[in-house]
Every structure is written in C-alpha cells, then in structure tokens.
Design an enzyme around this catalytic site. Structure first.
Site, short mmCIF file in Angstrom:
data_model
loop_
_atom_site.label_atom_id
_atom_site.label_comp_id
_atom_site.label_asym_id
_atom_site.label_seq_id
_atom_site.Cartn_x
_atom_site.Cartn_y
_atom_site.Cartn_z
CD GLU A 191 -3.09 -1.07 2.49
OE1 GLU A 191 -3.88 -1.50 2.18
OE2 GLU A 191 -2.25 -1.39 3.16
C1 ACM Z 1 -2.16 -5.40 4.09
O1 ACM Z 1 -2.67 -6.20 4.35
N1 ACM Z 1 -1.73 -4.30 3.52
C2 ACM Z 1 -1.09 -6.23 4.04
#
Ligand code: ACM
Length: 550
Positions: free
Chosen positions: A360
C-alpha cells in the site's frame, strides 16, 4: 436414580475405551450419540480421543488396541545429554502436573532392558540415525502402548510438536490449571507426522494497538498448540513505532507514544524484544520482524522531519486510513535511516528473515518504489538476512532469494506468478481466507470486512499449493495468518478473531493435502472447543462447527 446413571456412564466409558483401543472409534463424531453426553476430550471419563482427532491432521495414524493411562507413578524420561529435550520434558510436565495432580518427575535416560523402566512418557532424540529417516527437523513419531508413550524425533522441535499432539490426545480437562479427575488415557497406536510446509506463520500487528510482552507471550503459547513455527511481528506503521532503535531514539520514544484511538501506545525496549524472541524460541517459533516501508511510515515521519520530502514532520496519527505516508525515496538520509534500522533489527534477530513491508505504498510513485526497494533489499542482505516483502515487491525487482507474502484475494495477480516462476518463493496469506481480522459474519462486533466475511470454512477450504494461478506449487514456502489490530486492543479480542480460524491456517501449513476435508476437519475442530474453554481462550462459536454443548 442418580446412582444408576453414574453406573451406566461408567459402563459406557469402559466399553468405549475398549472400542477406541480397537481403533474403531475414528469415525465417530462429537455429535455421535455413542459418545454420550461427555463429548470427545471434553471430560474425564469419556473414551480416549482417537489418534486422528488432532488439529493439524497428522500425516499418518495407525491405531492399536494398546491404550496408555497416566498414573501417579508415571515419569517423563528424556533423551540423556540434551538440554533442549529436558526443556521439552519440563514443558510437558508443566502442562500435565496441575490438572493430573501427579508428580511426573522428569529424568534423563531410561532402561531398555525387558520389563524395566515402564510407566513413562519418553522423549527420544534420533539425531541422524536411520530410524529418523523422513522425519525432517520438525517431524515426530508418537507411539502409545500399555506401558509407555514414546515421542521420537530427530531434534527437539519434533519432540515439541509431538508433545502438542499428545496434549490433544488427552481429555480436554488436562488443560485446566487445577486438579481434575482422570482417567488420563491415551488411545494406543502410532502417529507419524511431518509438516507439509517449512513456513507456518502468524502475524500480529502491534502497531495499530500495542500489545505487551506478556500479551505476545500468551499468543505465542496459543500458536504453539497448532505447530505454528513463525511469529511475524508488524513492528511499525502509521500509528506507532514499537521497537527501540538506539541510533534513531525518537522513533520509539515519540513515534511509539500513541495508537489507534489515541491511547498511550508503547514500544519494546531491546531487552523486551529479546525476551519475546527467547520465549518464542522456547516454543519453537522464530520471530520475523517487520519494518514496513516506504509507506505505512507516518510514525517515523512524525518523529524525524528530515525523513519527509518537504522537511516537515506530520503530526502523530491515530486513525485507520492507509496509503497516505511515504519515506522520501530520492533523499539519501532515507537510506541512512533504513541502514541503521535494518542493522539494529537484524542484530536482534536470530532467524533468517527480515520483512520490509512494501504494501500500500500509494503515496510513493512506482519509480520511487522500485528505486527504494533496489536500495533497501541489499541492506537486508548486508546484515545477513533474507528479505520478505508483501507481494507488491513482485511489482519491483525482488532480490535473488527474496520472499513475497501474498495478501490478495483470488490469486490472479500475474506479477506474483511471474516472480514465482522466476524463483521468488511465496508465503500465502490471502486476505479473504487467512486474515484473522475479517469479520466472521455481518454481526461480528470486531474486525473489518473489506475482504469479505470469513467464517471457518472459507478460512480453511482452499489449497495453498494451487492458489496463485500460474505459480508452481514448489514456489510456496508456506502460509501465514495475519492479525491486524485496527479494531482489536485486548488479548480477548485477539483470541476471538484467531479462534477458530487460526487452527485452520495452521492445518493448511502442516497437514498433507490428502487429509484436506472440511467434513472431517469441522469434527476435529469442534473437539478443540472444550480445550479452549479449559485454557480460558475466548473464541467464536461458529455455527459451521458442531461444538459439543458446554
Ligand atoms: C496489508 O494488508 N496491507 C498487507
């Protein structure tokens, strides 16, 4: 009337013990009326647990008509000359003594002379002898006859896993910490057991909410029940930096001073962290530290203004958004920071892996992300560790030997399959299967639902070896069950979300795929409920599982 009922149930349990000894009990289920009101493993007086009613399912079970009953004269005899075997023996005694009330002395060695040295639980080390062939470093053989229980393994990790199996073969009341009435009978026969995967992990997010050393130890003890061998600690995120770094002291002192919702947060001193690593090792778990970069870094960015591209430190963050923070990939200080942090964390890490996150990174350009990972992966190697990254690492240039942790949902990501074909190994944590923070159903009071509702069957009923389309089965190093804590702040919360799903992921990691079967699994899982009750573990009584009545 009451007396007659007692007599009948005594007769029943005698008959059932005989049946179990004959190995005919393996098909009975907890809802089987023949099991009587005392469900398997639920109470002393029930027939012994069939050898195959264990989670994770053992690789091979051969029942025999030779049950063993622990008694006041039972000894625990351990391989002579091995401190580790002794410690496993002491651990087993620690489990059995409070509930049985027996002394269970732990002694080194035993007589092999005929008729000598009976009434014992033996922990035997095979080392490299031919009798240990096929057991690997974690496998074990458990043999139960009328005089002894023998757990044999090449090394102490196998003994420890065999001890976990033995616990499940005793009545659930054995897990209580006050004296219970027996009999403490174990079904006769042989279990031979080896894991499918080398990596069987659980992740705990100690950043969104901080969990103390004691809370982490309690979780470790629960993971060990199901032969999990890796604890991945998510040590940094936007909401908190949880590990002391001497060369950048504000990371923990300031960056660790809050958490989601604005509580006081906290962090592990190096001594605290070493204690977690030591305790995990005593339960045959290796700790994988994660420093999530270049996104998920608000706590670091708030602690040191120079880490920000604009040189301005943002405030600490106590919300639950993701994707808004990034280390500054073009700045050289970023790599001084990464070098220092990775060096200090690697020095605290006896295991081979160091996780650098990489998920992310929505506020990092693709070019910067690739450049960042090109600089950071060699730092992990420089300090003697192997990189693990979330699977977005496969969108950059994974270093030789790097491992990608898959947290997508349907296994369709081409770059993950391409990387796997090119040699990147995979850890499987599909969010719609393995994420323990997903709600079970729409009414679950805790957790999230962005990857869907995940009840016990959804969590268990998939094959890690065939999940990523186009990835060779041999690329799968193992599985991991992450537990994110945006909505979780107490040990009871962790337990309620982990149980009953964690044992399912553990089974996918340990048991041969040939044993995979929801109908059988749910019966074995149901038999865990009374154990969790005895251990004081909070859990979700999924309607998909035929729990015995309490
Ligand atoms: C994640 O759940 N952002 C690895």
């Amino acid at each position: 009337m009451a007396r007659r009922r007692i007599r009948l149930s005594l007769l029943c349990s005698l008959l059932l013990a005989v049946a179990a000894g004959a190995g005919t009990a393996a098909t009975a289920s907890p809802s089987d009326p023949a099991a009587g009101p005392a469900a398997p493993g639920a109470a002393a007086g029930a027939r012994p647990v069939p050898l195959d009613r264990v989670v994770p399912a053992p690789a091979s079970v051969r029942p025999a008509k030779t049950p063993y009953t622990l008694g006041p004269h039972t000894r625990i005899q351990v391989a002579p000359g091995s401190r580790a075997a002794r410690q496993v023996g002491d651990y087993l005694a620690g489990v059995l003594r409070p509930s049985t009330g027996y002394r269970l002395p732990v002694t080194a060695g035993w007589s092999t002379a005929p008729g000598r040295g009976g009434d014992a639980i033996r922990l035997r080390l095979l080392g490299t002898s031919p009798s240990g062939r096929g057991l690997g470093t974690e496998g074990y053989r458990l043999e139960v006859n009328r005089r002894t229980i023998t757990i044999s393994a090449r090394g102490p990790a196998g003994l420890f896993h065999g001890v976990q199996t033995l616990r499940q073969l005793l009545p659930a009341a054995v897990e209580r910490n006050t004296r219970q009435s027996g009999p403490w009978t174990v079904s006769g026969g042989t279990v031979t057991d080896v894991p499918r995967y080398a990596y069987r992990g659980a992740m705990l997010d100690v950043s969104r909410h901080f969990f103390t050393v004691g809370q982490v130890k309690a979780y470790i003890d629960q993971l060990a029940l199901y032969k999990i061998n890796t604890l991945h600690l998510h040590l940094s995120d936007d909401q908190g930096w949880r590990i002391a770094i001497d060369s950048w002291p504000r990371l923990a002192a300031y960056g660790g001073s809050t958490q989601v919702g604005g509580g006081p947060g906290g962090f592990y001193s190096k001594a605290d962290y070493r204690e977690i690593v030591r305790y995990a090792a005593s339960r045959y778990l290796t700790v994988v530290p994660e420093i999530d970069m270049p996104g998920h870094t608000n706590a670091a960015l708030a602690s040191y203004a120079e880490l920000n591209c604009d040189g301005v430190a943002p405030p600490l963050y106590t919300g639950t958004e993701v994707g808004f923070s990034s280390l500054c990939a073009p700045k050289e200080v970023t790599y001084d920071f990464a070098d220092d942090v990775i060096r200090e964390v690697a020095a605290l890490t006896p295991g081979r892996y160091l996780h650098v996150g990489g998920d992310e990174a929505h506020s990092t350009s693709h070019e910067d992300f690739v450049a960042f990972m090109d600089r950071v992966q060699p730092l992990v190697a420089k300090y003697g560790k192997t990189v693990i990254g979330w699977h977005q690492l496969t969108g950059a240039r994974p270093a030789k030997g790097a491992i990608a942790q898959y947290w997508g949902q349907d296994g369709s990501e081409k770059e993950v399959a391409d990387a796997a074909r090119a040699g990147t190994r995979l850890i499987l944590s599909p969010a719609n299967r393995a994420y323990l923070d997903m709600k079970y159903d729409k009414d679950t009071p805790l957790g999230q639902d962005w990857a869907g509702l995940v009840d016990a069957r959804q969590s268990y009923d998939w094959d890690p070896g065939a999940y990523i389309k186009g990835a060779p089965a041999s690329s799968v190093l193992g599985v991991e069950a992450p537990l994110w804590t945006e909505t979780l702040s107490t040990s009871a919360h962790l337990e309620y979300m982990a149980f009953p799903r964690l044992p399912g992921i553990a089974e996918l990691g340990w048991s041969p795929s040939a044993t995979h079967d929801w109908a059988g699994y749910r019966v074995r899982l149901a038999a865990q409920g009374p154990r969790w009750d005895a251990l004081g573990i909070d859990y979700y009584r999924s309607p998909q599982v035929p729990w015995p009545t309490r």
